[in-house]
Write a protein that holds these residues in place. Structure first.
Motif, PDB file in Angstrom:
ATOM      1  N   LYS A  33       0.823  -1.205   0.000  1.00  0.00           N
ATOM      2  CA  LYS A  33       0.000   0.000   0.000  1.00  0.00           C
ATOM      3  C   LYS A  33       0.858   1.255   0.000  1.00  0.00           C
ATOM      4  CE  LYS A  33      -3.848   2.197   2.456  1.00  0.00           C
ATOM      5  NZ  LYS A  33      -4.773   2.103   3.616  1.00  0.00           N
ATOM      6  N   GLU A  34       1.920   1.270   0.809  1.00  0.00           N
ATOM      7  CA  GLU A  34       2.802   2.440   0.870  1.00  0.00           C
ATOM      8  C   GLU A  34       3.521   2.672  -0.449  1.00  0.00           C
ATOM      9  OE1 GLU A  34       5.344   1.550   4.126  1.00  0.00           O
ATOM     10  OE2 GLU A  34       3.766   1.763   5.634  1.00  0.00           O
ATOM     11  N   ALA A  35       3.732   1.591  -1.197  1.00  0.00           N
ATOM     12  CA  ALA A  35       4.416   1.715  -2.485  1.00  0.00           C
ATOM     13  C   ALA A  35       3.448   1.989  -3.633  1.00  0.00           C
ATOM     14  CB  ALA A  35       5.209   0.445  -2.766  1.00  0.00           C
ATOM     15  N   ASP A  84      11.781  -4.683  -5.704  1.00  0.00           N
ATOM     16  CA  ASP A  84      12.076  -5.515  -6.872  1.00  0.00           C
ATOM     17  C   ASP A  84      12.447  -6.947  -6.482  1.00  0.00           C
ATOM     18  OD1 ASP A  84      11.614  -3.425  -8.643  1.00  0.00           O
ATOM     19  OD2 ASP A  84      13.680  -2.689  -8.496  1.00  0.00           O
ATOM     20  N   THR A  85      12.908  -7.135  -5.248  1.00  0.00           N
ATOM     21  CA  THR A  85      13.298  -8.477  -4.811  1.00  0.00           C
ATOM     22  C   THR A  85      12.379  -9.043  -3.729  1.00  0.00           C
ATOM     23  OG1 THR A  85      14.813  -7.579  -3.132  1.00  0.00           O
ATOM     24  CG2 THR A  85      15.726  -8.032  -5.325  1.00  0.00           C
ATOM     25  N   ILE A  86      11.360  -8.276  -3.333  1.00  0.00           N
ATOM     26  CA  ILE A  86      10.530  -8.705  -2.205  1.00  0.00           C
ATOM     27  C   ILE A  86       9.764  -9.991  -2.501  1.00  0.00           C
ATOM     28  CG2 ILE A  86       8.477  -7.340  -2.828  1.00  0.00           C
ATOM     29  CD1 ILE A  86       8.152  -6.793   0.200  1.00  0.00           C
ATOM     30  N   VAL A  87       9.330 -10.183  -3.763  1.00  0.00           N
ATOM     31  CA  VAL A  87       8.599 -11.401  -4.107  1.00  0.00           C
ATOM     32  C   VAL A  87       9.487 -12.623  -3.896  1.00  0.00           C
ATOM     33  CG1 VAL A  87       7.571 -12.703  -6.003  1.00  0.00           C
ATOM     34  CG2 VAL A  87       7.005 -10.293  -5.703  1.00  0.00           C
ATOM     35  N   THR A 102      13.861 -14.562   6.549  1.00  0.00           N
ATOM     36  CA  THR A 102      13.027 -13.379   6.783  1.00  0.00           C
ATOM     37  C   THR A 102      13.881 -12.127   6.911  1.00  0.00           C
ATOM     38  OG1 THR A 102      11.437 -14.792   7.943  1.00  0.00           O
ATOM     39  CG2 THR A 102      11.184 -12.423   8.227  1.00  0.00           C
ATOM     40  N   SER A 103      15.061 -12.284   7.512  1.00  0.00           N
ATOM     41  CA  SER A 103      15.952 -11.126   7.659  1.00  0.00           C
ATOM     42  C   SER A 103      16.479 -10.646   6.314  1.00  0.00           C
ATOM     43  CB  SER A 103      17.128 -11.463   8.590  1.00  0.00           C
ATOM     44  OG  SER A 103      17.951 -12.470   8.020  1.00  0.00           O
ATOM     45  N   GLY A 104      16.443 -11.533   5.287  1.00  0.00           N
ATOM     46  CA  GLY A 104      16.875 -11.131   3.954  1.00  0.00           C
ATOM     47  C   GLY A 104      16.029 -10.001   3.398  1.00  0.00           C
ATOM     48  N   ILE A 105      14.734  -9.985   3.735  1.00  0.00           N
ATOM     49  CA  ILE A 105      13.851  -8.905   3.290  1.00  0.00           C
ATOM     50  C   ILE A 105      14.329  -7.576   3.864  1.00  0.00           C
ATOM     51  CG2 ILE A 105      11.485  -8.021   3.318  1.00  0.00           C
ATOM     52  CD1 ILE A 105      10.512 -10.905   3.541  1.00  0.00           C
ATOM     53  N   LEU A 106      14.740  -7.604   5.141  1.00  0.00           N
ATOM     54  CA  LEU A 106      15.232  -6.388   5.791  1.00  0.00           C
ATOM     55  C   LEU A 106      16.558  -5.934   5.207  1.00  0.00           C
ATOM     56  CD1 LEU A 106      14.473  -7.087   9.562  1.00  0.00           C
ATOM     57  CD2 LEU A 106      13.427  -5.354   8.114  1.00  0.00           C
ATOM     58  N   PHE A 107      17.405  -6.904   4.891  1.00  0.00           N
ATOM     59  CA  PHE A 107      18.745  -6.570   4.387  1.00  0.00           C
ATOM     60  C   PHE A 107      18.657  -5.835   3.054  1.00  0.00           C
ATOM     61  CE2 PHE A 107      22.618  -7.615   1.998  1.00  0.00           C
ATOM     62  CZ  PHE A 107      23.587  -7.157   2.895  1.00  0.00           C
ATOM     63  N   PHE A 108      17.780  -6.296   2.181  1.00  0.00           N
ATOM     64  CA  PHE A 108      17.673  -5.674   0.856  1.00  0.00           C
ATOM     65  C   PHE A 108      16.652  -4.526   0.837  1.00  0.00           C
ATOM     66  CE2 PHE A 108      19.555  -9.778  -0.121  1.00  0.00           C
ATOM     67  CZ  PHE A 108      20.513  -9.440  -1.066  1.00  0.00           C
ATOM     68  N   GLU A 109      15.540  -4.716   1.553  1.00  0.00           N
ATOM     69  CA  GLU A 109      14.489  -3.703   1.625  1.00  0.00           C
ATOM     70  C   GLU A 109      14.221  -3.096   0.244  1.00  0.00           C
ATOM     71  OE1 GLU A 109      13.594   0.161   4.402  1.00  0.00           O
ATOM     72  OE2 GLU A 109      14.567  -1.565   5.351  1.00  0.00           O
TER      73      GLU A 109
END
Length: 389
Positions: free
Chosen positions: A231-233, A291-294, A281-288
């Motif tokens: 939503k924020e994006a 384009d890679t979230i999926v 799960t921490s990988g999502i935080l590392f890249f934030e």
């Protein structure tokens, strides 16, 4: 498939667990539409979930003592009446709505507990049992993909009452089917020694359940956090798709995991699965990165199936065979408590900060579950020594 009642266990169990995933969503759809209040919808859903978490182990214990059929049929009948009553009170009384939501949750038979118990009591070969329990986990994950999507489809085409009614139909078919094909009509009422102390008094059970509550924090927060980020994006339409992708990795990993004949203890497999989940799960935080979230959403779901399969296998090893319905109900109850707390906490976090901050909560939840699982071995060591003495 060659085992007695295998097809009925799979078929009726799969049908009956669809409402397990769709009923909370159906309640939110119903209350928010008829009463135009998301706050009341959230409260109603909480009443439903928490009452089930509190009372389902008691119902599981009765099934262990008196047999599946003797308990499942009357409980399902009460649930059906309560569901119809809820659909009446949605237009008339808030108090009646909340009370009947609590009754619906308390009497909802978690059929995955019954099917896991049936497999555990009828399959002696550990490799075959591992495969059966992995299929159960896959069915759970599939239900959590299909259930909410089906609820949304029914809402769009047939109105806000239709998802709850459809869930009731699935439940009645699944529960009655499992009940009439059950073989434990006498239950285990005469196994007195197995029932002299509570499940929580058995060594290692408390630490397992507490870690599952922490894991439930992740399950309760993930869809809120993911949708908030979308939503924020400005990509709200993709948010639902992202949420649906979360269990995909779990489905495939659960299938593969279940067909491996593991020689490692289930307690270790459970802890390692939690650690892998934390790392992914921490990988999502590392890249934030959107384009890679999926990719990271799918990857972070990979360890869910193995973790749940290992947790159920571990619980099976800890408790007597005559108490498995109660034990598996405790597993579901622990996850439900965590899910309720997690969804509430995640909502507060994303409102106070932003969507990405919610991933810190998700990572922290899996890290906490991992630590509790690790320290749980030592926590109960003295109890085990005393019991052996």
């Amino acid at each position: 498939m060659r085992k007695p009642h295998a097809l009925s266990t799979i078929g009726f169990g799969a049908l009956g667990r669809v409402p397990m995933a769709m009923n909370t969503v159906a309640l939110v759809f119903l209350v928010s539409d008829v009463r135009d209040s998301f706050a009341l919808a959230g409260i109603t859903s909480a009443f439903y979930t928490m009452s089930g978490a509190i009372l389902s182990p008691r119902i599981g214990k009765l099934a262990d003592q008196f047999g599946t059929r003797s308990v499942l049929l009357p409980v399902t009948a009460i649930n059906a009446v309560a569901t119809l009553g809820l659909l009446y009170f949605i237009d008339h009384s808030t108090v009646g709505l909340l009370l009947l939501a609590a009754v619906c949750g308390a009497t909802f038979p978690n059929l995955s507990s019954y099917t896991r118990t049936r497999w555990s009591r009828t399959i002696d070969n550990q490799k075959e049992l591992g495969s059966a329990l992995s299929l159960e986990s896959v069915f759970d994950e599939t239900a959590f993909v299909i259930g909410p999507a089906l609820a949304g489809f029914l809402l769009s085409f047939y109105g806000s009452r239709s998802p709850l009614l459809a869930g009731l139909v699935f439940l009645v078919i699944g529960a009655v089917g499992l009940a009439i094909t059950s073989t434990d009509h006498g239950g285990f009422a005469k196994v007195h020694d197995d029932h002299t102390k509570g499940i929580l008094a058995i060594p290692y059970v408390k630490s397992l359940l507490i870690s599952l509550i922490a894991l439930g924090l992740l399950f309760g927060s993930n869809f809120i956090v993911i949708i908030a980020v979308a939503k924020e994006a400005g990509r709200v339409s993709e948010g639902g798709l992202w949420v649906g992708l979360y269990p995909i990795g779990s489905i495939f990993s659960g299938l593969i995991y279940g067909f491996i004949h593991w020689k490692i203890a289930s307690s270790i497999r459970y802890t390692v699965s939690l650690a892998v989940m934390t790392l992914c799960t921490s990988g999502i935080l590392f890249f934030e990165d959107l384009d890679t979230i999926v990719f990271w959403i799918i990857i972070s779901g990979v360890a869910i199936g193995p973790a749940l399969i290992s947790a159920n296998s571990y619980m099976k090893e800890l408790v007597p065979l005559s108490r498995l319905n109660e034990a598996f109900a405790f597993v579901s109850a622990a996850l439900s408590i965590g899910i309720t707390i997690g969804s509430t906490s995640a909502g507060l976090i994303v409102e106070r900060f932003d969507g990405w901050s919610g991933f810190y909560f998700m990572t922290g939840a899996t890290a906490l579950a991992t630590l509790i699982s690790c320290f749980g071995w030592g926590f109960h060591k003295s109890e085990v020594v005393e019991e052996q003495a």
